[in-house]
Design a protein around this motif. Structure first.
Motif, PDB file in Angstrom:
ATOM      1  N   ALA A  33       0.844  -1.188   0.000  1.00 23.93           N
ATOM      2  CA  ALA A  33       0.000   0.000   0.000  1.00 23.93           C
ATOM      3  C   ALA A  33       0.883   1.242   0.000  1.00 23.93           C
ATOM      4  CB  ALA A  33      -0.899  -0.022   1.226  1.00 23.93           C
ATOM      5  N   PRO A  34       0.387   2.347  -0.564  1.00 21.46           N
ATOM      6  CA  PRO A  34       1.175   3.575  -0.576  1.00 21.46           C
ATOM      7  C   PRO A  34       1.696   3.978   0.810  1.00 21.46           C
ATOM      8  CG  PRO A  34      -0.686   3.821  -2.033  1.00 21.46           C
ATOM      9  CD  PRO A  34      -0.859   2.507  -1.306  1.00 21.46           C
ATOM     10  N   ARG A  36       5.550   4.888   2.064  1.00 25.64           N
ATOM     11  CA  ARG A  36       5.940   6.103   2.784  1.00 25.64           C
ATOM     12  C   ARG A  36       6.570   5.763   4.129  1.00 25.64           C
ATOM     13  NH1 ARG A  36       1.504   8.102  -0.290  1.00 25.64           N
ATOM     14  NH2 ARG A  36      -0.042   7.381   1.188  1.00 25.64           N
ATOM     15  N   ASP A  37       6.039   4.753   4.829  1.00 24.29           N
ATOM     16  CA  ASP A  37       6.617   4.325   6.108  1.00 24.29           C
ATOM     17  C   ASP A  37       8.041   3.804   5.916  1.00 24.29           C
ATOM     18  OD1 ASP A  37       4.284   5.010   7.435  1.00 24.29           O
ATOM     19  OD2 ASP A  37       3.560   2.934   7.596  1.00 24.29           O
ATOM     20  N   LEU A  60       8.541  -2.032  -9.705  1.00 25.24           N
ATOM     21  CA  LEU A  60       8.933  -1.261  -8.527  1.00 25.24           C
ATOM     22  C   LEU A  60       8.039  -0.035  -8.376  1.00 25.24           C
ATOM     23  CD1 LEU A  60      12.804  -1.299  -9.053  1.00 25.24           C
ATOM     24  CD2 LEU A  60      11.510  -2.609  -7.346  1.00 25.24           C
ATOM     25  N   ASP A  61       7.746   0.326  -7.126  1.00 30.14           N
ATOM     26  CA  ASP A  61       7.018   1.553  -6.838  1.00 30.14           C
ATOM     27  C   ASP A  61       7.966   2.735  -6.918  1.00 30.14           C
ATOM     28  OD1 ASP A  61       4.446   0.470  -6.121  1.00 30.14           O
ATOM     29  OD2 ASP A  61       5.291  -0.151  -4.201  1.00 30.14           O
ATOM     30  N   LEU A  62       7.412   3.907  -7.225  1.00 23.12           N
ATOM     31  CA  LEU A  62       8.153   5.162  -7.163  1.00 23.12           C
ATOM     32  C   LEU A  62       7.470   6.057  -6.139  1.00 23.12           C
ATOM     33  CD1 LEU A  62       8.694   5.885 -10.964  1.00 23.12           C
ATOM     34  CD2 LEU A  62      10.415   5.141  -9.312  1.00 23.12           C
ATOM     35  N   LEU A  63       8.260   6.690  -5.277  1.00 24.81           N
ATOM     36  CA  LEU A  63       7.758   7.623  -4.281  1.00 24.81           C
ATOM     37  C   LEU A  63       8.311   8.998  -4.609  1.00 24.81           C
ATOM     38  CD1 LEU A  63       6.503   8.527  -1.565  1.00 24.81           C
ATOM     39  CD2 LEU A  63       8.590   7.677  -0.452  1.00 24.81           C
ATOM     40  N   THR A 103       3.483  11.336  -3.074  1.00 26.54           N
ATOM     41  CA  THR A 103       2.705  10.464  -3.951  1.00 26.54           C
ATOM     42  C   THR A 103       3.483   9.190  -4.249  1.00 26.54           C
ATOM     43  OG1 THR A 103       1.650  12.372  -4.973  1.00 26.54           O
ATOM     44  CG2 THR A 103       1.543  10.298  -6.190  1.00 26.54           C
ATOM     45  N   VAL A 104       2.791   8.059  -4.175  1.00 22.76           N
ATOM     46  CA  VAL A 104       3.373   6.771  -4.535  1.00 22.76           C
ATOM     47  C   VAL A 104       2.797   6.355  -5.879  1.00 22.76           C
ATOM     48  CG1 VAL A 104       3.580   4.329  -3.925  1.00 22.76           C
ATOM     49  CG2 VAL A 104       3.667   6.092  -2.131  1.00 22.76           C
ATOM     50  N   TYR A 105       3.692   6.054  -6.801  1.00 25.57           N
ATOM     51  CA  TYR A 105       3.297   5.605  -8.130  1.00 25.57           C
ATOM     52  C   TYR A 105       3.588   4.118  -8.236  1.00 25.57           C
ATOM     53  CZ  TYR A 105       3.227  10.577  -9.078  1.00 25.57           C
ATOM     54  OH  TYR A 105       2.959  11.913  -9.019  1.00 25.57           O
ATOM     55  N   PRO A 106       2.554   3.287  -8.127  1.00 22.77           N
ATOM     56  CA  PRO A 106       2.794   1.847  -8.260  1.00 22.77           C
ATOM     57  C   PRO A 106       3.055   1.504  -9.721  1.00 22.77           C
ATOM     58  CG  PRO A 106       0.473   2.280  -8.022  1.00 22.77           C
ATOM     59  CD  PRO A 106       1.169   3.603  -7.888  1.00 22.77           C
TER      60      PRO A 106
END
Length: 112
Positions: free
Chosen positions: A6-7, A11-12, A93-96, A102-105
């Motif tokens: 999850a986004p 972030r965590d 990979l996700d991008l933050l 914002t998290v870009y899955p």
């Protein structure tokens, strides 16, 4: 992180990194492949890392077992961002975006 993270989990994980808390485990092969592909085109070490036209505001990049932190120069060309997005998608990979959180899955892939 797992592809289904999850986004907020992303972030965590970034907050843990900022505190210097990094997992002690082997590097995720996807993260290694991302770093290798990205820095083969845009080196983060040596004279090219700080030469005019380098996309990096800070080099070398921060690399850990489960993430790469990139600080891009304000004048970074769009092609660099497109390369980062393409590689992240190819490697799931996700991008933050640290500017706004914002998290870009990775994009969903069509079933074969």
């Amino acid at each position: 992180m797992a592809p289904s993270s999850a986004p907020e989990a992303v972030r965590d994980a970034n907050a843990r990194c900022a505190r210097g808390d990094h997992p002690q485990r082997p590097a995720d092969p996807r993260v290694v492949a991302f770093y290798d592909a990205l820095t083969s085109t845009y080196p983060d070490r040596g004279p090219r890392a700080t030469a005019p036209g380098s996309p990096w505001a800070s080099a070398p990049l921060h690399a850990a077992a489960d993430h790469i932190q990139m600080r891009l120069d304000e004048g970074c060309p769009d092609v660099v961002l497109e390369t980062i997005e393409r590689l992240a998608a190819e490697l799931n990979l996700d991008l933050l975006d640290l500017q706004d959180g914002t998290v870009y899955p990775p994009p969903l892939r069509a079933a074969s």
